[in-house]
Design a protein around this motif. Sequence first.
Motif: not given
Length: 358
Positions: A192, A197, A199-200, A225, A258, A279, A281-282, A285, A287, A305
């Motif tokens: 990742l 990550s 959360s993942v 991480n 990812r 992700s 969070y980029v 969006n 990704q 996710e």
Amino acid sequence: MKWVIVAGGTAGHINPALALAKVAKKNNPDLEIIFIGSKDRLESKMIPEAGFPFISLPISSPSGNIVHKVKGLVSVFSAIPTCKKILKKEKPDICLGFGNYISVPVLKAAHQLGIPTFIHEQNSFPGKANLFLAKQARAIATCFDQNQFPKKKTRLVGNPQASLLKDFKVDKKKAYEAFNLQEDLPLVTIMLGSLGSASVSKMIDEAIDSFHDSYQVLISTGQSNQYQYKHSSTERVKIVPYFDGKTYLSLSRLAITRAGATTLSELEALAVPSILIPSPYVPNNHQEINAMSLVNKKAAILLKEPTLTSKILAKQINQCMEDPAVYKSLKEKALLGKEKDPAREMIAWIEERIQNEH
């Protein structure tokens, strides 16, 4: 022939530029290539280590709060006269930019001096620097279909890094021994990114007990991480901070990753079926948009996710690994991307655009 290449900021900008330079030098040993970048960022280390001449510029990033943005923009545009002096001294035939703010003063200076400029965009949603420079660029090479650039001078070529993987060879025995992997069990890699990550990672941790015994799993937690895995490594599941992505992707039957531009180019070049978790969070969006390039070809499966659970993840991995029809379809589509040679395609595109102007 002499090139100036501008690349910096992150490995996502620098590695494609270095890949293009390596292939270009291999094709034409007499070609001179000089890199320009920031003096205190990643490129100042990576590029000299790769063996290329490097000229540094004292430019600060136009990001952060409003004060830092203003200071950064002032430093970017005030560097144009310095860049002109460098280019007048070096006398390159062309200048190539790979995104990031560092490319702005160099390519602007080149344009003002009448030196043809070219840009390469790694992501599905272009960065601000490339959007700003596109109008004056002689040609634009992309990794994904784009509608933000002028169509007549834009071509989809892919990520030059993929070209370096065409002759990539792995010492399988050494790679398996490094993490006590079993050579007779199919391998699933989960990576990742260098930061990981949280959360993942939590979902992967919760999914481990549901992984079937017919395969083994190598998990990269990411070196920064914040999530601490509750599971420890076992005979069938190895949990490590980091492993070389190219090496273990090339040994993998399936990869869970990812959807950064570099990772996707490696998956495509090595023809590895994948489950992509972009992700969220980029910026823009991008990704998820990146991921669709493989998903639409049916060479990858998309898991978003925000709606992902450990049960969904484990079920999808088990199905891909144990349902022959599902795996065969993914693998056949993945193999279609292996024949691409992005670096040589980009070089041909540059040469074509130069000839058309004469």
